[in-house]
Design a protein around this motif. Structure first.
Motif, PDB file in Angstrom:
ATOM      1  N   ASP A  72       9.037  13.118   9.828  1.00 25.81           N
ATOM      2  CA  ASP A  72       9.107  12.398   8.785  1.00 25.81           C
ATOM      3  C   ASP A  72       7.693  11.711   8.930  1.00 25.81           C
ATOM      4  N   VAL A  73       7.211  11.615   7.660  1.00 25.27           N
ATOM      5  CA  VAL A  73       5.809  11.223   7.381  1.00 25.27           C
ATOM      6  C   VAL A  73       5.822   9.986   6.412  1.00 25.27           C
ATOM      7  N   LYS A  74       5.468   8.930   6.585  1.00 24.55           N
ATOM      8  CA  LYS A  74       5.649   7.728   5.629  1.00 24.55           C
ATOM      9  C   LYS A  74       4.314   7.221   5.602  1.00 24.55           C
ATOM     10  N   LEU A  75       3.806   6.989   4.222  1.00 29.39           N
ATOM     11  CA  LEU A  75       2.272   6.370   4.227  1.00 29.39           C
ATOM     12  C   LEU A  75       2.344   5.351   3.242  1.00 29.39           C
ATOM     13  N   TRP A  76       1.364   4.489   3.258  1.00 29.24           N
ATOM     14  CA  TRP A  76       1.088   3.374   2.587  1.00 29.24           C
ATOM     15  C   TRP A  76      -0.275   3.172   2.417  1.00 29.24           C
ATOM     16  N   ARG A  77      -0.807   2.915   1.063  1.00 32.29           N
ATOM     17  CA  ARG A  77      -2.179   2.759   0.961  1.00 32.29           C
ATOM     18  C   ARG A  77      -2.396   1.856  -0.194  1.00 32.29           C
ATOM     19  N   TRP A  78      -3.513   0.951  -0.085  1.00 32.77           N
ATOM     20  CA  TRP A  78      -3.723   0.052  -1.212  1.00 32.77           C
ATOM     21  C   TRP A  78      -5.418   0.105  -1.359  1.00 32.77           C
ATOM     22  N   ASN A  79      -5.872   0.431  -2.396  1.00 28.07           N
ATOM     23  CA  ASN A  79      -7.274   0.531  -2.592  1.00 28.07           C
ATOM     24  C   ASN A  79      -7.490  -0.424  -3.745  1.00 28.07           C
ATOM     25  N   PHE A  80      -8.437  -1.425  -3.187  1.00 25.32           N
ATOM     26  CA  PHE A  80      -8.894  -2.664  -4.109  1.00 25.32           C
ATOM     27  C   PHE A  80      -9.719  -2.423  -5.029  1.00 25.32           C
ATOM     28  N   GLU A  81      -9.668  -3.022  -6.222  1.00 24.19           N
ATOM     29  CA  GLU A  81     -10.594  -2.808  -7.235  1.00 24.19           C
ATOM     30  C   GLU A  81     -11.745  -3.792  -7.194  1.00 24.19           C
ATOM     31  N   GLY A  82     -12.751  -3.243  -7.041  1.00 24.86           N
ATOM     32  CA  GLY A  82     -14.310  -3.855  -6.971  1.00 24.86           C
ATOM     33  C   GLY A  82     -14.212  -4.736  -5.539  1.00 24.86           C
ATOM     34  N   LYS A 110     -15.353 -14.225   8.187  1.00 27.00           N
ATOM     35  CA  LYS A 110     -14.870 -13.755   7.086  1.00 27.00           C
ATOM     36  C   LYS A 110     -14.292 -12.467   7.257  1.00 27.00           C
ATOM     37  N   ALA A 111     -15.127 -11.479   7.752  1.00 26.43           N
ATOM     38  CA  ALA A 111     -14.710  -9.911   8.094  1.00 26.43           C
ATOM     39  C   ALA A 111     -13.452  -9.970   9.003  1.00 26.43           C
ATOM     40  N   PHE A 141     -10.857  -8.702  -3.121  1.00 24.15           N
ATOM     41  CA  PHE A 141     -10.306  -9.160  -1.856  1.00 24.15           C
ATOM     42  C   PHE A 141     -11.247  -9.315  -0.681  1.00 24.15           C
ATOM     43  N   SER A 142     -12.114  -8.300  -0.421  1.00 24.70           N
ATOM     44  CA  SER A 142     -13.110  -8.309   0.527  1.00 24.70           C
ATOM     45  C   SER A 142     -14.514  -7.740   0.149  1.00 24.70           C
ATOM     46  N   ASP A 143     -15.472  -8.234   0.683  1.00 24.17           N
ATOM     47  CA  ASP A 143     -16.771  -7.783   0.388  1.00 24.17           C
ATOM     48  C   ASP A 143     -17.064  -6.822   1.172  1.00 24.17           C
ATOM     49  N   LYS A 144     -16.280  -6.394   2.435  1.00 18.98           N
ATOM     50  CA  LYS A 144     -16.627  -5.375   3.316  1.00 18.98           C
ATOM     51  C   LYS A 144     -15.485  -4.232   3.240  1.00 18.98           C
ATOM     52  N   TYR A 145     -14.324  -4.333   2.977  1.00 15.80           N
ATOM     53  CA  TYR A 145     -13.185  -3.500   2.998  1.00 15.80           C
ATOM     54  C   TYR A 145     -12.529  -3.193   1.715  1.00 15.80           C
ATOM     55  N   MET A 146     -12.584  -2.062   1.409  1.00 19.17           N
ATOM     56  CA  MET A 146     -12.185  -1.837   0.164  1.00 19.17           C
ATOM     57  C   MET A 146     -10.796  -1.104  -0.212  1.00 19.17           C
ATOM     58  N   SER A 147     -10.290  -0.650   0.982  1.00 22.75           N
ATOM     59  CA  SER A 147      -9.175   0.102   1.235  1.00 22.75           C
ATOM     60  C   SER A 147      -8.406  -0.094   2.387  1.00 22.75           C
TER      61      SER A 147
END
Length: 230
Positions: free
Chosen positions: A147-157, A22-23, A160-166
């Motif tokens: 140039d610096v371009k960044l993307w981030r997704w922080n998951f709520e609770g 799963k991980a 999505f995954s039990d192990k990865y939160m962002s």
């Protein structure tokens, strides 16, 4: 910053086989997600290089990518800005802390970049976030653009995954600016920032730069001179 997604996947050692599977699946999905975003960022940068005339109407364009790096991680540390700092240092060199004007300006520039990105990197609220920044600066006797371009997704609770939160990804690109696209006042500003505000210092430095560029042109004896050679 945390390990790259590919490195984290190779290093996975879960006690339970199902949890291991799963991980790895979670990391594969995250890698595809962030790659799609970073591919879009790369395409956007390439478009700016291919259309410098259009780009110059709203910002100072770079000629082409001199250095480019991209990174993604699902193990976002408490201080993700340190990872960006390391990448920028690899482009410009580590902060010297020297007392000369050029060292102070370089250190100040990197602090400006870091401060501009820290708010984004430190944002842990749930949801997707993007940040695009560019900086124009004088380095190694040339005008450069970062140039610096960044993307981030922080998951709520743990939706999505039990192990990865962002998940976090970024592209950093360094290019040299053709000085001919700069207005005289823009060039004076950048040179003064680098050489000092004294008219004598600026004049002396411009004279030295002219001699330097002339010497480099002589090295290129086997090439015909074109306006883009500078």
């Amino acid at each position: 910053m945390g390990a790259a997604i590919s490195t984290a996947r190779d290093a996975l050692k879960e006690d339970d086989e199902a949890a291991q599977t799963k991980a790895k699946q979670d990391l594969d999905i995250l890698q595809k997600m962030v790659d799609a975003v970073l591919d879009r960022y790369d395409a956007n940068l390439n478009e700016k290089f291919l259309n410098p005339d259009g780009t110059s109407k709203s910002e100072v364009p770079g000629i082409r990518a001199l250095r480019r790096a991209r990174f993604s991680t699902a193990e976002v540390s408490e201080k993700p800005a340190e990872g960006i700092d390391s990448a920028i240092n690899s482009f410009f060199g580590a902060a010297s802390g020297g007392g000369d004007t050029k060292s102070q300006v370089l250190d100040g520039f990197k602090k400006t970049v870091g401060s501009a990105l820290n708010a984004f990197l430190g944002n842990t609220s749930a949801g997707q976030k993007e940040e695009t920044k560019y900086f124009v600066y004088m380095h190694h006797n040339a005008i450069v653009r970062l140039d610096v371009k960044l993307w981030r997704w922080n998951f709520e609770g743990k939706g999505f995954s039990d192990k990865y939160m962002s998940v976090l990804g970024y592209v950093i690109c360094l290019s040299v600016v053709d000085v001919k696209v700069l207005k005289t006042s823009e060039f004076v500003y950048l040179v003064s920032e680098y050489a000092g505000d004294s008219s004598s210092e600026v004049t002396k430095y411009c004279d030295e730069m002219g001699k330097m560029y002339a010497a480099v042109r002589k090295v290129k004896t086997g090439q015909s001179r074109t306006p883009s050679d500078d």
